[in-house]
Scaffold this motif. Structure first.
Motif, PDB file in Angstrom:
ATOM      1  N   ASN A  63      37.160 -21.561  28.705  1.00  0.00           N
ATOM      2  CA  ASN A  63      37.708 -20.218  28.843  1.00  0.00           C
ATOM      3  C   ASN A  63      36.684 -19.170  28.394  1.00  0.00           C
ATOM      4  OD1 ASN A  63      39.666 -18.297  29.465  1.00  0.00           O
ATOM      5  ND2 ASN A  63      40.558 -18.381  27.424  1.00  0.00           N
ATOM      6  N   GLU A  64      35.983 -19.455  27.308  1.00  0.00           N
ATOM      7  CA  GLU A  64      34.926 -18.547  26.853  1.00  0.00           C
ATOM      8  C   GLU A  64      33.815 -18.446  27.889  1.00  0.00           C
ATOM      9  OE1 GLU A  64      33.460 -19.565  22.961  1.00  0.00           O
ATOM     10  OE2 GLU A  64      35.495 -19.708  22.142  1.00  0.00           O
ATOM     11  N   ALA A  65      33.437 -19.571  28.499  1.00  0.00           N
ATOM     12  CA  ALA A  65      32.398 -19.572  29.529  1.00  0.00           C
ATOM     13  C   ALA A  65      32.837 -18.755  30.738  1.00  0.00           C
ATOM     14  CB  ALA A  65      32.063 -21.003  29.937  1.00  0.00           C
ATOM     15  N   ILE A  66      34.105 -18.842  31.087  1.00  0.00           N
ATOM     16  CA  ILE A  66      34.628 -18.060  32.213  1.00  0.00           C
ATOM     17  C   ILE A  66      34.557 -16.575  31.892  1.00  0.00           C
ATOM     18  CG2 ILE A  66      36.765 -17.481  33.442  1.00  0.00           C
ATOM     19  CD1 ILE A  66      37.421 -20.486  33.391  1.00  0.00           C
ATOM     20  N   THR A  67      34.903 -16.220  30.678  1.00  0.00           N
ATOM     21  CA  THR A  67      34.840 -14.814  30.261  1.00  0.00           C
ATOM     22  C   THR A  67      33.401 -14.301  30.336  1.00  0.00           C
ATOM     23  OG1 THR A  67      36.749 -15.131  28.820  1.00  0.00           O
ATOM     24  CG2 THR A  67      35.373 -13.200  28.393  1.00  0.00           C
ATOM     25  N   LYS A  68      32.457 -15.096  29.855  1.00  0.00           N
ATOM     26  CA  LYS A  68      31.045 -14.708  29.916  1.00  0.00           C
ATOM     27  C   LYS A  68      30.582 -14.575  31.357  1.00  0.00           C
ATOM     28  CE  LYS A  68      29.682 -16.726  25.495  1.00  0.00           C
ATOM     29  NZ  LYS A  68      28.919 -17.779  24.823  1.00  0.00           N
ATOM     30  N   LEU A  69      30.988 -15.512  32.210  1.00  0.00           N
ATOM     31  CA  LEU A  69      30.608 -15.467  33.614  1.00  0.00           C
ATOM     32  C   LEU A  69      31.168 -14.222  34.288  1.00  0.00           C
ATOM     33  CD1 LEU A  69      29.161 -17.040  35.861  1.00  0.00           C
ATOM     34  CD2 LEU A  69      31.324 -18.211  36.323  1.00  0.00           C
ATOM     35  N   ARG A  70      32.424 -13.870  33.976  1.00  0.00           N
ATOM     36  CA  ARG A  70      33.032 -12.660  34.534  1.00  0.00           C
ATOM     37  C   ARG A  70      32.289 -11.409  34.067  1.00  0.00           C
ATOM     38  NH1 ARG A  70      38.138 -11.799  31.933  1.00  0.00           N
ATOM     39  NH2 ARG A  70      36.873 -10.572  30.540  1.00  0.00           N
ATOM     40  N   ASP A  71      31.969 -11.358  32.773  1.00  0.00           N
ATOM     41  CA  ASP A  71      31.233 -10.209  32.235  1.00  0.00           C
ATOM     42  C   ASP A  71      29.862 -10.085  32.880  1.00  0.00           C
ATOM     43  OD1 ASP A  71      33.406  -9.729  30.633  1.00  0.00           O
ATOM     44  OD2 ASP A  71      32.499 -10.561  28.806  1.00  0.00           O
ATOM     45  N   GLU A  72      29.194 -11.219  33.049  1.00  0.00           N
ATOM     46  CA  GLU A  72      27.863 -11.224  33.686  1.00  0.00           C
ATOM     47  C   GLU A  72      27.966 -10.742  35.126  1.00  0.00           C
ATOM     48  OE1 GLU A  72      24.788 -14.605  35.237  1.00  0.00           O
ATOM     49  OE2 GLU A  72      25.718 -14.945  33.281  1.00  0.00           O
ATOM     50  N   LEU A  73      28.975 -11.198  35.832  1.00  0.00           N
ATOM     51  CA  LEU A  73      29.187 -10.784  37.213  1.00  0.00           C
ATOM     52  C   LEU A  73      29.426  -9.277  37.294  1.00  0.00           C
ATOM     53  CD1 LEU A  73      29.582 -11.625  40.185  1.00  0.00           C
ATOM     54  CD2 LEU A  73      31.990 -12.047  39.645  1.00  0.00           C
ATOM     55  N   GLN A  74      30.191  -8.737  36.375  1.00  0.00           N
ATOM     56  CA  GLN A  74      30.462  -7.297  36.373  1.00  0.00           C
ATOM     57  C   GLN A  74      29.192  -6.493  36.068  1.00  0.00           C
ATOM     58  OE1 GLN A  74      33.688  -6.910  33.586  1.00  0.00           O
ATOM     59  NE2 GLN A  74      35.252  -7.290  35.133  1.00  0.00           N
ATOM     60  N   GLN A 100      41.988 -23.730  35.752  1.00  0.00           N
ATOM     61  CA  GLN A 100      43.448 -23.694  35.887  1.00  0.00           C
ATOM     62  C   GLN A 100      44.008 -25.084  36.159  1.00  0.00           C
ATOM     63  OE1 GLN A 100      43.783 -20.710  38.954  1.00  0.00           O
ATOM     64  NE2 GLN A 100      44.127 -19.062  37.470  1.00  0.00           N
ATOM     65  N   GLU A 101      43.312 -25.861  36.994  1.00  0.00           N
ATOM     66  CA  GLU A 101      43.764 -27.228  37.275  1.00  0.00           C
ATOM     67  C   GLU A 101      43.706 -28.086  36.012  1.00  0.00           C
ATOM     68  OE1 GLU A 101      41.337 -28.616  40.500  1.00  0.00           O
ATOM     69  OE2 GLU A 101      42.310 -27.296  41.957  1.00  0.00           O
ATOM     70  N   GLN A 102      42.638 -27.959  35.257  1.00  0.00           N
ATOM     71  CA  GLN A 102      42.516 -28.721  34.016  1.00  0.00           C
ATOM     72  C   GLN A 102      43.580 -28.293  33.004  1.00  0.00           C
ATOM     73  OE1 GLN A 102      38.434 -28.105  32.869  1.00  0.00           O
ATOM     74  NE2 GLN A 102      37.793 -30.057  33.763  1.00  0.00           N
ATOM     75  N   PHE A 103      43.830 -27.002  32.939  1.00  0.00           N
ATOM     76  CA  PHE A 103      44.829 -26.495  32.011  1.00  0.00           C
ATOM     77  C   PHE A 103      46.224 -27.008  32.378  1.00  0.00           C
ATOM     78  CE2 PHE A 103      47.744 -23.208  30.357  1.00  0.00           C
ATOM     79  CZ  PHE A 103      47.406 -23.295  29.012  1.00  0.00           C
TER      80      PHE A 103
END
Length: 173
Positions: A63-74, A100-103
């Motif tokens: 989840n943290e990696a996803i947040t970082k990836l989203r921030d980087e994309l923005q 989401q599938e893993q969760f």
């Protein structure tokens, strides 16, 4: 004369109903509280937390990696070419979908394991409630949370007594 007999009949019915009502003993329990606060419930929750702690930590990292990836994309959205931006967005959506599938799989495994751990507790709890009700002459014991109960006098709430009985029965088995 007829009116007298009708009134006598109504009086007898009211008296009989009042007598039956006076002998009715009702108890209310909070099943969720009993399970959560009892010795077997706390043991089951501890075991559940221990089993799934590493999976939860892994999901938190993702989840943290996803947040970082989203921030980087923005941050990079203005300087990236249209094709590179689409690639990054597609990668982000893939990562989110995988997460989401893993969760969902994690939640399903937890529910299954929680059901497995709580089954013997619930079986014993039902037995304890039945025994307690018979010993103390209850006409009715009901779960106040699932019954949609809005109000109950504290005198009819027997949650703590049932929890104590469950703890004793759990240790005795």
């Amino acid at each position: 004369m007829r009116l007298f007999f009708k009134m006598l009949l109504v009086g007898a019915i009211v008296f009989a109903a009042g007598t039956a009502w006076a002998q009715t003993k009702i108890g209310i329990v909070d099943m969720q509280a009993i399970i959560a606060e009892s010795v077997p419930g706390e043991q089951a929750m501890g075991e559940l937390r221990t089993r799934f702690e590493t999976m939860k930590e892994e999901l938190d990292k993702q989840n943290e990696a996803i947040t970082k990836l989203r921030d980087e994309l923005q941050r990079q959205s203005m300087v990236l070419s249209q094709e590179a931006k689409q690639d990054k967005e597609q990668e982000y959506r893939r990562v989110v979908r995988d997460f989401q599938e893993q969760f969902q799989a994690f939640q399903a495994k937890m529910r299954t394991e929680e059901d497995r751990l709580s089954e013997p507790i619930l079986e014993l709890l039902i037995k304890v409630i039945n025994d307690y009700g018979a010993r103390h002459n209850y006409s009715l014991i009901m779960d106040g949370t699932s019954a949609g109960l809005v109000y109950a006098d504290d005198a009819v709430v027997i949650t703590n007594a049932i929890k104590d009985e469950l703890n004793k029965a759990w240790q005795a088995r």
